[in-house]
Design a protein around this motif. Structure first.
Motif, mmCIF file in Angstrom:
data_model
loop_
_atom_site.group_PDB
_atom_site.id
_atom_site.type_symbol
_atom_site.label_atom_id
_atom_site.label_comp_id
_atom_site.label_asym_id
_atom_site.label_seq_id
_atom_site.Cartn_x
_atom_site.Cartn_y
_atom_site.Cartn_z
ATOM 1 N N SER A 137 0.851 -1.181 0.000
ATOM 2 C CA SER A 137 0.000 0.000 0.000
ATOM 3 C C SER A 137 0.887 1.230 0.000
ATOM 4 O O SER A 137 1.954 1.225 0.619
ATOM 5 C CB SER A 137 -0.899 0.028 1.240
ATOM 6 O OG SER A 137 -1.759 -1.085 1.220
ATOM 7 N N ILE A 138 0.457 2.257 -0.704
ATOM 8 C CA ILE A 138 1.222 3.503 -0.754
ATOM 9 C C ILE A 138 0.288 4.638 -0.344
ATOM 10 O O ILE A 138 -0.800 4.794 -0.914
ATOM 11 C CB ILE A 138 1.785 3.766 -2.164
ATOM 12 C CG1 ILE A 138 2.684 2.590 -2.580
ATOM 13 C CG2 ILE A 138 2.570 5.067 -2.201
ATOM 14 C CD1 ILE A 138 2.981 2.565 -4.043
ATOM 15 N N THR A 139 0.703 5.372 0.649
ATOM 16 C CA THR A 139 -0.125 6.458 1.161
ATOM 17 C C THR A 139 0.642 7.769 1.068
ATOM 18 O O THR A 139 1.792 7.847 1.494
ATOM 19 C CB THR A 139 -0.512 6.192 2.626
ATOM 20 O OG1 THR A 139 -1.059 4.879 2.712
ATOM 21 C CG2 THR A 139 -1.533 7.208 3.105
ATOM 22 N N TYR A 140 0.003 8.772 0.478
ATOM 23 C CA TYR A 140 0.612 10.099 0.403
ATOM 24 C C TYR A 140 0.060 10.975 1.515
ATOM 25 O O TYR A 140 -1.123 10.867 1.869
ATOM 26 C CB TYR A 140 0.301 10.763 -0.940
ATOM 27 C CG TYR A 140 1.000 10.123 -2.104
ATOM 28 C CD1 TYR A 140 2.262 10.553 -2.492
ATOM 29 C CD2 TYR A 140 0.414 9.085 -2.803
ATOM 30 C CE1 TYR A 140 2.917 9.959 -3.560
ATOM 31 C CE2 TYR A 140 1.056 8.480 -3.864
ATOM 32 C CZ TYR A 140 2.304 8.928 -4.241
ATOM 33 O OH TYR A 140 2.953 8.350 -5.293
ATOM 34 N N ALA A 141 0.906 11.820 2.045
ATOM 35 C CA ALA A 141 0.427 12.795 3.024
ATOM 36 C C ALA A 141 -0.143 13.976 2.249
ATOM 37 O O ALA A 141 0.588 14.710 1.594
ATOM 38 C CB ALA A 141 1.570 13.239 3.921
ATOM 39 N N GLY A 142 -1.462 14.139 2.290
ATOM 40 C CA GLY A 142 -2.101 15.216 1.552
ATOM 41 C C GLY A 142 -2.401 16.387 2.468
ATOM 42 O O GLY A 142 -2.237 16.302 3.684
ATOM 43 N N ALA A 143 -2.872 17.484 1.863
ATOM 44 C CA ALA A 143 -3.175 18.683 2.655
ATOM 45 C C ALA A 143 -4.351 18.433 3.593
ATOM 46 O O ALA A 143 -4.442 19.027 4.661
ATOM 47 C CB ALA A 143 -3.483 19.847 1.719
ATOM 48 N N HIS A 144 -5.261 17.520 3.191
ATOM 49 C CA HIS A 144 -6.440 17.263 4.015
ATOM 50 C C HIS A 144 -6.415 15.845 4.562
ATOM 51 O O HIS A 144 -7.422 15.173 4.603
ATOM 52 C CB HIS A 144 -7.716 17.484 3.200
ATOM 53 C CG HIS A 144 -7.783 18.842 2.585
ATOM 54 N ND1 HIS A 144 -8.040 19.963 3.328
ATOM 55 C CD2 HIS A 144 -7.591 19.267 1.312
ATOM 56 C CE1 HIS A 144 -8.016 21.017 2.524
ATOM 57 N NE2 HIS A 144 -7.748 20.623 1.305
ATOM 58 N N GLY A 145 -5.229 15.357 4.935
ATOM 59 C CA GLY A 145 -5.136 14.025 5.484
ATOM 60 C C GLY A 145 -4.515 13.049 4.506
ATOM 61 O O GLY A 145 -4.218 13.411 3.364
ATOM 62 N N SER A 151 7.031 3.643 -9.048
ATOM 63 C CA SER A 151 7.988 4.429 -8.275
ATOM 64 C C SER A 151 8.377 3.683 -7.003
ATOM 65 O O SER A 151 9.530 3.721 -6.585
ATOM 66 C CB SER A 151 7.404 5.780 -7.900
ATOM 67 O OG SER A 151 7.053 6.478 -9.054
ATOM 68 N N ALA A 152 7.408 2.970 -6.410
ATOM 69 C CA ALA A 152 7.715 2.221 -5.195
ATOM 70 C C ALA A 152 8.687 1.088 -5.491
ATOM 71 O O ALA A 152 9.612 0.823 -4.726
ATOM 72 C CB ALA A 152 6.426 1.673 -4.584
ATOM 73 N N LEU A 186 11.637 5.213 -5.549
ATOM 74 C CA LEU A 186 11.779 6.604 -5.995
ATOM 75 C C LEU A 186 10.572 7.447 -5.605
ATOM 76 O O LEU A 186 10.318 8.487 -6.187
ATOM 77 C CB LEU A 186 11.947 6.652 -7.524
ATOM 78 C CG LEU A 186 13.340 6.319 -8.031
ATOM 79 C CD1 LEU A 186 13.356 6.327 -9.544
ATOM 80 C CD2 LEU A 186 14.371 7.294 -7.503
ATOM 81 N N LEU A 187 9.825 6.979 -4.613
ATOM 82 C CA LEU A 187 8.657 7.755 -4.193
ATOM 83 C C LEU A 187 9.101 9.040 -3.499
ATOM 84 O O LEU A 187 10.159 9.082 -2.883
ATOM 85 C CB LEU A 187 7.812 6.928 -3.227
ATOM 86 C CG LEU A 187 6.933 5.837 -3.855
ATOM 87 C CD1 LEU A 187 6.387 4.939 -2.775
ATOM 88 C CD2 LEU A 187 5.818 6.442 -4.662
ATOM 89 N N PRO A 188 8.289 10.086 -3.598
ATOM 90 C CA PRO A 188 8.641 11.320 -2.879
ATOM 91 C C PRO A 188 8.536 11.120 -1.367
ATOM 92 O O PRO A 188 7.975 10.128 -0.895
ATOM 93 C CB PRO A 188 7.581 12.315 -3.362
ATOM 94 C CG PRO A 188 6.453 11.477 -3.840
ATOM 95 C CD PRO A 188 7.059 10.227 -4.380
ATOM 96 N N LYS A 189 9.074 12.060 -0.642
ATOM 97 C CA LYS A 189 9.121 11.934 0.820
ATOM 98 C C LYS A 189 7.731 11.890 1.444
ATOM 99 O O LYS A 189 7.545 11.371 2.533
ATOM 100 C CB LYS A 189 9.903 13.131 1.408
ATOM 101 C CG LYS A 189 11.404 12.976 1.295
ATOM 102 C CD LYS A 189 12.049 13.259 2.634
ATOM 103 C CE LYS A 189 13.494 12.801 2.728
ATOM 104 N NZ LYS A 189 14.202 12.534 1.507
ATOM 105 N N SER A 190 6.756 12.486 0.746
ATOM 106 C CA SER A 190 5.411 12.548 1.308
ATOM 107 C C SER A 190 4.706 11.198 1.253
ATOM 108 O O SER A 190 3.597 11.068 1.743
ATOM 109 C CB SER A 190 4.586 13.581 0.549
ATOM 110 O OG SER A 190 4.482 13.202 -0.801
ATOM 111 N N ALA A 191 5.332 10.190 0.630
ATOM 112 C CA ALA A 191 4.673 8.896 0.495
ATOM 113 C C ALA A 191 5.256 7.887 1.469
ATOM 114 O O ALA A 191 6.455 7.904 1.748
ATOM 115 C CB ALA A 191 4.851 8.378 -0.932
#
Lengths: 321, 300, 339
Positions: free
Chosen positions: A11-19, A52-53, A57-62
């Motif tokens: 599972s890949i979860t991004y930190a978004g502005a609204h959670g 990317s996973a 190479l995923l961004p830090k927010s993931a």
């Protein structure tokens, strides 16, 4: 057969502005040695995140949950340094755009030498020789001249050949080709597809082809994995998935492909509705709201991937008919 | 015609306030941490400039030989200078001079540069080529030597200073605006407008200016510190604002002469130059973030 | 019936060369379109297909009045232009709507969608209240809810941006819409929605479409006729069913096989030559598997090989008797008798 890449409940979860935004959920998939896997999905399916996973190479927010095992090593239990070493030596990519994949102000030869930076015990002239030999193998006439040229002196198709040669130079265990033919013309596209097919022996592992083009999948891949809204809905051998699709989404998607509709028609099939947002997921099946064969149960129970013939399908109609 | 197809399901739009874009922009600027600080400092500077006679505790040019070179005290927060004038009052009055020069100089430069830039970018061809050549020639002039030559001919005055700044900054604006116009006019939405038969002035007003505004505002905020530097530099050399009018540059020059007797003079004159430079630069950076229309994505 | 649009021997040249070259008065030009002729009836959809560099986008832009023509004529609804005649172009622009290849780039990022959609109305002097009302109607017509009016382009998806450009193209009720790659970059399911929308619009208003695409599978479904372009020329044009069943030009056959089932044989060697170095004789001879000496020296004329079926080739494939309508016929043996 041994799996080169083993994705277990990824599972890949991004930190978004609204959670948190759960872009990919619970994907389990094994890539076997010597096979080409087509990763298919529309926008929002999470296929780029998944790729990317795999490349770490995923961004830090993931954040990644689950395990991604490359040839026996858990990618996300390794340190960043070891991961970087793996990227140069055991993974390689061919990107969508051959115009930006190569540095415009550096000669082809220099770039192909640089691609081999992770290979120990080779001198620069040896690397250049390997580069020339590889260009010849990917069907580029007069490699000595090409090595001295700059990317802009090459056509789009030639550049994609050079990019493929560069990826193959390190004999990767995992080669990821991200929409490698999308930017090319139809006649050139066919050449590049044939080239990848011919060169599969050079990859000591497996090839992942990310694409939205079912025609390309049919011509090039051994296996297909279909992603929808961040979940794996169907995977299996190409022949089964393309000719006997079991998941209603796969069926609907294939039905939309104008190339697969024999009788010319002004009214083309569509998939009514829209992809659910990852922040507002339905309780049951992810596809229930758009499904032609939906049952009452589909809105409450989440189907799990289960074997159906040679494929695995996440559909209640298949697992609990 | 009746609606033909199914209506696409719609997610609630990101920005539903309906407020004026400028108001939304200001709110977002104040939400930007560096932007907020810079905005307050700039506001303070502007207030100093506008209300100097009310804020300043003393007359900035009144000489009091008996209290020369006094250090900071309750009567004179920043001390007094070699003629016994109150340094704080001179710094406050100097703000007005600095901003007057900076704003009018930059605006004049912008007016010249942007107009020629739009003309050059839209006309292309030989007009554009000639403007480009002229602009590059001007940019190759060494600024201080050019300024000194102009001052030598016309004499030092506020008007000369503003003219020098306008002519030395205009080529920069020309370059930026012209290149931006070239980029914009190759965009499909400009081509679309042309395909509808829109006239060049119409295209310039509806498409070019709104899209140029953001970069230009940022550029101005970034350039103001440079202009303050030029004014200070010329005044430091004695070629800018003439005594007894207070100017940060001439005060710095005085402070430099008496750095051993009264180091507070140089510090008091240098500090506002640094503070205003940093504030305007930060404001520019913050505006750059805020004015990007795509940065509003996902905000409430 | 006279055609709505008639293009005769259209030539478009682009200037090249550096600033200093232009200052010295050097004129270097590249011929992008070389003698293109086509017709389009009211309510008809003509597909313009070809690879990148074939000139199909330039042809669309020239007909839309965005690219000046060097020679030839364009006639729309009985009015002709042979050069830069303002009266013609003003009328022309009212009759032609244009959909750009990249819908996001075609929308001003700082303009609300309602303003973008009704820009053609504003250019033609229609007032603000009337524009606002029409914006709502147009949004409904392309299946978007009214609250899209106040949004900015970055707040909508690619598929929705397409619909917005459709709405703008329709805003002046044109008789012809030029759609440049209207489905490029769209997901398969969304592509179908857009094509169905265009079809429904055509059925309701009998607008004509010039449909520029590289996707032959799409062209087969949505066009009445197809013109194949190569290096700035139309090399073959025919009714859609005919061109897919009996392609006459070797290039058309190669394109069809590149799209079609695996196993189709004709291989094109090399890539499209540069426009600056246009080949002598037949432009396709450098890549044609069947090229002869005649092809290398003498430019071919247009041959009529069937009703409305024209081919620019010295040795067009003779019309096959019966070919299955959906599968492109296998490539014939290269050894063919010369006429």
């Amino acid at each position: 057969m041994t799996a080169i890449v083993d994705l277990r409940d990824v599972s890949i979860t991004y930190a978004g502005a609204h959670g948190p935004v759960p872009a990919v959920r619970g994907v389990t998939l094994a890539l076997e040695r010597g096979r080409i896997l087509g990763l298919v999905g529309e926008s929002g399916s999470g296929k780029s995140s998944l790729v990317s996973a795999m490349l770490a190479l995923l961004p830090k927010s993931a954040s990644v949950q689950g395990r991604i095992v490359l040839d026996g090593r858990d990618l996300y239990s390794l340190g960043e340094h070891e991961r970087r070493a793996l990227r140069g030596r055991e993974m390689a990519t061919v990107s969508q755009d051959p115009f930006t994949a190569l540095n415009p102000v550096v000669r082809i030869g220099t770039q192909l030498v640089e691609f081999q930076h992770a290979l120990p015990n080779l001198t620069k002239p040896e690397k250049l020789r390997r580069a020339g030999a590889m260009l010849e193998r990917v069907g580029i006439a007069d490699p000595a001249t090409r090595l001295n040229q700059y990317p802009h002196q090459l056509s789009g198709g030639l550049r994609q050949r050079v990019a493929i040669a560069g990826a193959l130079l390190v004999s990767p265990k995992l080669l990821i080709a991200d929409e490698p033919t999308t930017a090319l013309d139809a006649t050139t596209e066919m050449e590049v597809i044939e080239l990848i097919r011919d060169m599969r022996g050079e990859v000591d592992g497996s090839i992942v082809l990310v694409t939205h083009d079912m025609g390309v999948v049919g011509r090039l891949c051994d296996d297909v994995a279909v992603l929808y809204a961040g979940e794996l809905v169907e995977s299996g051998p190409v022949d089964d998935v393309l000719n006997r699709p079991r998941h209603p989404y796969t069926r609907a998607l294939l039905a939309c492909d104008p190339a697969r509709i024999d009788t010319p028609s002004r009214h083309l099939p569509t998939v009514p509705g829209t992809v659910p947002s990852p922040t507002a997921l339905p309780a049951g099946c992810i596809f229930a709201a758009r499904c032609q064969d939906v049952m009452a149960l589909c809105h409450e129970v989440k189907p799990l991937l289960s074997a159906a013939g040679a494929s695995r399908v996440a559909c209640l109609r298949v697992s609990a008919p | 015609m009746a609606p033909i197809t199914d209506t696409v399901a719609v997610a609630p739009p990101a920005n539903r306030t309906g407020a004026h874009p400028a108001w939304v922009g200001l709110r977002r600027l104040l939400a930007h941490p560096a932007g907020l600080v810079a905005f307050i400092v700039v506001l303070g500077l502007v207030a100093c400039a506008l209300f100097a006679p009310w804020i300043a505790p003393y007359d900035p040019v009144k000489i009091a030989p008996r209290i020369r070179f006094q250090g900071p005290s309750w009567e004179h927060w920043l001390g007094t200078d070699q003629l016994g004038r109150d340094v704080l009052s001179r710094v406050i009055y100097g703000t007005g001079v600095a901003l007057k020069v900076a704003l009018s100089g930059t605006l004049a430069a912008l007016l010249i540069g942007a107009t020629l830039g739009i003309v050059g970018g839209l006309s292309r061809g030989s007009v554009d080529g000639a403007l480009l050549l002229l602009c590059d020639a001007m940019r190759s002039l060494p600024l201080i030597l050019f300024a000194l030559a102009i001052v030598a001919i016309y004499g030092p005055s506020l008007a000369t200073l503003i003219a020098i700044i306008a002519f030395s900054m205009a080529p920069g604006y020309f370059r930026v605006v012209r290149n931006q116009v070239l980029v914009l006019r190759s965009m499909d939405f400009v081509a679309a407008s042309q395909s509808m038969g829109a006239s060049l002035p119409r295209i310039a007003l509806t498409h070019l200016v709104p899209n140029l505004l953001g970069p230009i505002i940022v550029l101005i905020a970034m350039d103001i510190p440079a202009v303050i530097g030029i004014e200070s530099g010329l005044s430091f050399l004695g070629q800018g604002i003439q005594p007894p009018d207070p100017s940060w540059g001439s005060m710095l020059s005085d402070g430099y002469s008496f750095i051993r007797q009264a180091p507070h003079l140089a510090i008091a004159a240098g500090l506002p130059v640094i503070v205003s430079t940093v504030a305007f630069t930060f404001l520019g950076e913050a505006l750059r973030d805020v004015l990007d229309p795509k940065s509003s994505r996902g905000r409430g | 019936m006279t055609a709505l649009l008639e293009v005769n021997d259209l030539v478009v040249r682009y200037p090249t060369g550096s600033l200093f070259g232009r200052l010295r008065g050097e004129v270097r030009e590249v011929t992008v379109l070389d003698g293109v002729s086509l017709t389009l009836d009211q309510g008809e959809t003509l597909g313009l297909v070809g690879e990148s560099g074939s000139g199909k986008t330039t042809l669309g832009r020239a007909i839309g009045g965005m690219t000046p023509m060097a020679a030839g004529s364009i006639t729309l609804a009985g009015i002709s232009a042979t050069g830069r005649q303002d009266v013609f172009w003003r009328e022309m622009r009212r009759q032609v709507g244009f959909m750009f290849q990249d819908p996001m780039a075609a929308l001003d990022p700082r303009m609300r969608l309602a303003a973008s959609i009704t820009e053609p109305l504003a250019v033609n002097g229609i007032g603000r209240t009337e524009r606002r009302r029409r914006a709502g109607d147009l949004l409904a017509e392309v299946g978007l809810s009214p609250d899209f009016a106040e949004r900015f382009p970055h707040q909508i998806s690619g598929g929705q941006a397409r619909r917005v450009t459709v709405a703008r193209a329709l805003s002046l009720r044109p008789r012809l819409v030029i759609a440049d790659e209207p489905t490029a970059g769209l997901d398969l399911s969304v592509q179908g929605e857009l094509l169905n929308l265009l079809n429904a619009i055509q059925a309701a208003s009998s607008v004509s479409f010039l449909f520029i695409t590289h996707n032959l599978a799409v062209a087969r479904h949505v066009t009445d006729r197809v013109a194949v372009m190569y290096l700035g020329r139309i090399v073959e044009s025919a009714r859609t069913a005919d061109i897919f069943a009996r392609p006459g030009h070797p290039y058309t056959r190669a394109l069809l096989s590149a799209h079609g089932a695996p196993g189709a044989t004709p291989r094109l060697t090399g890539e499209i030559p540069s426009l600056k170095r246009r080949p002598q004789g037949c432009e396709f001879h450098t890549r044609c598997p069947l090229a002869t000496d005649r092809c290398r020296s003498e430019p071919p004329a247009e041959h009529l090989i069937g009703p409305q079926h024209q081919v620019r080739c010295h040795f067009p494939l003779a019309p096959a008797g019966k070919a299955s309508p959906q599968v492109p016929p296998a490539h014939p043996e290269p050894a063919r008798s010369q006429p």
